[in-house]
Design a protein around this motif. Structure first.
Motif, PDB file in Angstrom:
ATOM      1  N   GLY A 148       2.202  -3.247 -12.306  1.00 33.64           N
ATOM      2  CA  GLY A 148       2.998  -2.249 -13.009  1.00 33.64           C
ATOM      3  C   GLY A 148       3.804  -1.360 -12.084  1.00 33.64           C
ATOM      4  N   LEU A 149       3.985  -1.790 -10.837  1.00 33.05           N
ATOM      5  CA  LEU A 149       4.810  -1.046  -9.895  1.00 33.05           C
ATOM      6  C   LEU A 149       6.286  -1.348 -10.184  1.00 33.05           C
ATOM      7  CD1 LEU A 149       2.722  -1.797  -6.679  1.00 33.05           C
ATOM      8  CD2 LEU A 149       2.751   0.342  -7.992  1.00 33.05           C
ATOM      9  N   ARG A 150       7.134  -0.371 -10.013  1.00 36.67           N
ATOM     10  CA  ARG A 150       8.546  -0.535 -10.360  1.00 36.67           C
ATOM     11  C   ARG A 150       9.254  -1.395  -9.320  1.00 36.67           C
ATOM     12  NH1 ARG A 150      13.074   4.248 -11.136  1.00 36.67           N
ATOM     13  NH2 ARG A 150      14.632   2.969 -12.238  1.00 36.67           N
ATOM     14  N   VAL A 151       9.966  -2.414  -9.789  1.00 34.19           N
ATOM     15  CA  VAL A 151      10.740  -3.307  -8.918  1.00 34.19           C
ATOM     16  C   VAL A 151      12.213  -3.165  -9.291  1.00 34.19           C
ATOM     17  CG1 VAL A 151      11.107  -5.681  -8.157  1.00 34.19           C
ATOM     18  CG2 VAL A 151       8.789  -4.920  -8.753  1.00 34.19           C
ATOM     19  N   GLU A 184       0.806  -1.220   0.000  1.00 35.32           N
ATOM     20  CA  GLU A 184       0.000   0.000   0.000  1.00 35.32           C
ATOM     21  C   GLU A 184       0.842   1.274   0.000  1.00 35.32           C
ATOM     22  OE1 GLU A 184      -3.287   1.681  -0.918  1.00 35.32           O
ATOM     23  OE2 GLU A 184      -3.130  -0.488  -0.649  1.00 35.32           O
ATOM     24  N   PRO A 185       1.916   1.367   0.796  1.00 28.76           N
ATOM     25  CA  PRO A 185       2.739   2.590   0.720  1.00 28.76           C
ATOM     26  C   PRO A 185       3.309   2.823  -0.683  1.00 28.76           C
ATOM     27  CG  PRO A 185       3.260   1.364   2.709  1.00 28.76           C
ATOM     28  CD  PRO A 185       2.382   0.474   1.868  1.00 28.76           C
ATOM     29  N   LEU A 186       3.716   1.748  -1.353  1.00 33.23           N
ATOM     30  CA  LEU A 186       4.280   1.880  -2.696  1.00 33.23           C
ATOM     31  C   LEU A 186       3.226   2.410  -3.664  1.00 33.23           C
ATOM     32  CD1 LEU A 186       6.871   1.404  -4.314  1.00 33.23           C
ATOM     33  CD2 LEU A 186       6.056  -0.908  -4.809  1.00 33.23           C
ATOM     34  N   ARG A 187       2.008   1.963  -3.519  1.00 30.63           N
ATOM     35  CA  ARG A 187       0.924   2.452  -4.383  1.00 30.63           C
ATOM     36  C   ARG A 187       0.680   3.943  -4.186  1.00 30.63           C
ATOM     37  NH1 ARG A 187      -1.397  -2.404  -2.223  1.00 30.63           N
ATOM     38  NH2 ARG A 187      -1.270  -4.111  -3.748  1.00 30.63           N
ATOM     39  N   LYS A 188       0.991   4.430  -2.996  1.00 29.07           N
ATOM     40  CA  LYS A 188       0.797   5.848  -2.688  1.00 29.07           C
ATOM     41  C   LYS A 188       2.014   6.686  -3.066  1.00 29.07           C
ATOM     42  CE  LYS A 188      -2.309   4.911   1.203  1.00 29.07           C
ATOM     43  NZ  LYS A 188      -2.488   5.011   2.680  1.00 29.07           N
ATOM     44  N   GLU A 208       6.829 -13.480  -3.812  1.00 32.21           N
ATOM     45  CA  GLU A 208       5.375 -13.376  -3.928  1.00 32.21           C
ATOM     46  C   GLU A 208       4.928 -11.920  -4.023  1.00 32.21           C
ATOM     47  OE1 GLU A 208       3.330 -16.448  -1.230  1.00 32.21           O
ATOM     48  OE2 GLU A 208       5.344 -16.260  -0.368  1.00 32.21           O
ATOM     49  N   VAL A 209       5.556 -11.060  -3.242  1.00 32.64           N
ATOM     50  CA  VAL A 209       5.206  -9.645  -3.288  1.00 32.64           C
ATOM     51  C   VAL A 209       5.744  -8.994  -4.557  1.00 32.64           C
ATOM     52  CG1 VAL A 209       5.528  -7.427  -2.154  1.00 32.64           C
ATOM     53  CG2 VAL A 209       4.993  -9.431  -0.793  1.00 32.64           C
ATOM     54  N   ALA A 210       6.941  -9.396  -4.983  1.00 33.30           N
ATOM     55  CA  ALA A 210       7.490  -8.867  -6.236  1.00 33.30           C
ATOM     56  C   ALA A 210       6.575  -9.207  -7.403  1.00 33.30           C
ATOM     57  CB  ALA A 210       8.888  -9.434  -6.473  1.00 33.30           C
ATOM     58  N   ARG A 211       5.971 -10.395  -7.377  1.00 28.10           N
ATOM     59  CA  ARG A 211       5.046 -10.781  -8.450  1.00 28.10           C
ATOM     60  C   ARG A 211       3.816  -9.876  -8.461  1.00 28.10           C
ATOM     61  NH1 ARG A 211       3.079 -16.923  -9.541  1.00 28.10           N
ATOM     62  NH2 ARG A 211       5.290 -17.034 -10.062  1.00 28.10           N
TER      63      ARG A 211
END
Length: 230
Positions: free
Chosen positions: A106-109, A72-76, A97-100
C-alpha cells in the motif's frame, strides 16, 4: 519511478522540468547502476549534492531476498526515487520487482513522464498502437529464436498485434540479418535506433523484402525492432 536518458542529448530536450524538481528533493534512490545514476543526476542539475544521497543498487546480481529491505526509507516516510540504466524504470527492468512490493504494502508509487524507446518506436512505426506486445529479448539459441519469431509473426497476422523486441546493440546488424532471412517477405519490419539523439536517431518501416537491400550502421546504438502484418 523516474525515467532517465536513452541518449546523450541534453536532458532538457526530453526530461520534464518537474522531474528535476522531484530529484532535487530526494535523498534515497534505488538504481540499476550507481555510477550512471550519479552521472545522470549531475547532468540534470550540477547543484545536486551527490554525497548526501544514499544509493541502493538493484540489478541482475542483487540477492532477491533483500528486495523488501530496499524500501525501508519509504516505510519511514522518506520519499525514494527509482531509476533504471536507461528509459523507464519497471519496464524491461528489475525495478518492477520493488514496485510490486510497494504496491502490495500500500505504499504510493508515482510514475513520472519521460522517454520510453518502446512507445517512441511504436509511435514512429505506423503500426497498430491499440494492440501490441513487448517481448524483450528473443532466445539466443538459433532453433528457439526461429521458433519464437515465427510465433510472434503469426500472432501479428492473426490478431493484428504489433510485436516489439530488442537486442544487445553489438548484435543489431546480425539480428537484422536474422529477421530478414526468417520473416515473410511481405511482413512489415520497423527498426528504430538512437532515439532522442539528433545525430543518430532513425525510425524506418519497410517490408522485409526491401530490407534485404538496405543496411543500417547501428552496431553500437540501442535499437527497437517491431513487426506487423502488411
Amino acid at each position: 519511478m523516474i525515467p532517465v536518458a536513452i541518449s546523450d542529448a541534453p536532458v532538457e530536450d526530453f526530461i520534464p522540468h518537474g522531474n528535476i524538481e522531484v530529484m532535487r528533493g530526494l535523498r534515497h534512490f534505488i538504481v540499476e547502476n550507481v555510477r550512471t545514476a550519479r552521472r545522470f543526476l549531475k547532468k540534470c542539475d550540477r547543484e545536486i549534492d551527490i554525497d548526501a544521497i544514499t544509493f541502493y543498487e538493484l540489478n541482475g546480481h542483487t540477492d532477491r531476498n533483500i528486495l523488501p529491505t530496499l524500501l525501508e526509507p519509504l516505510r519511514k516516510g522518506e520519499p525514494m526515487g527509482m531509476m533504471s540504466e536507461a528509459g523507464c524504470p519497471g519496464v524491461a527492468d528489475p525495478g518492477a520487482e520493488v514496485a510490486r512490493i510497494a504496491q502490495a504494502e500500500g505504499l504510493r508509487v508515482i510514475p513520472l513522464a519521460g522517454p520510453s524507446s518502446i512507445l517512441m518506436s511504436l509511435m514512429a512505426s505506423g503500426f497498430n498502437g491499440q494492440g501490441f506486445a513487448f517481448n524483450g529479448y528473443l532466445p539466443i539459441e538459433n532453433d528457439r529464436r526461429v521458433k519464437v519469431i515465427k510465433e510472434l509473426e503469426a500472432r501479428a497476422y492473426k490478431h493484428d498485434m504489433t510485436q516489439i523486441f530488442i537486442e544487445t546493440p553489438y548484435r543489431n546488424a546480425r539480428f537484422l540479418e536474422f529477421l530478414v532471412a526468417t520473416l515473410r517477405p511481405s511482413t512489415l519490419l520497423s527498426v528504430a535506433s538512437g532515439l532522442t539523439d539528433p545525430q543518430l536517431e532513425s525510425a524506418v518501416t519497410l517490408p522485409v523484402a526491401r530490407w534485404r537491400s538496405r543496411s543500417l550502421a547501428m552496431d553500437k546504438t540501442p535499437a527497437i525492432f517491431l513487426i506487423s502484418k502488411p
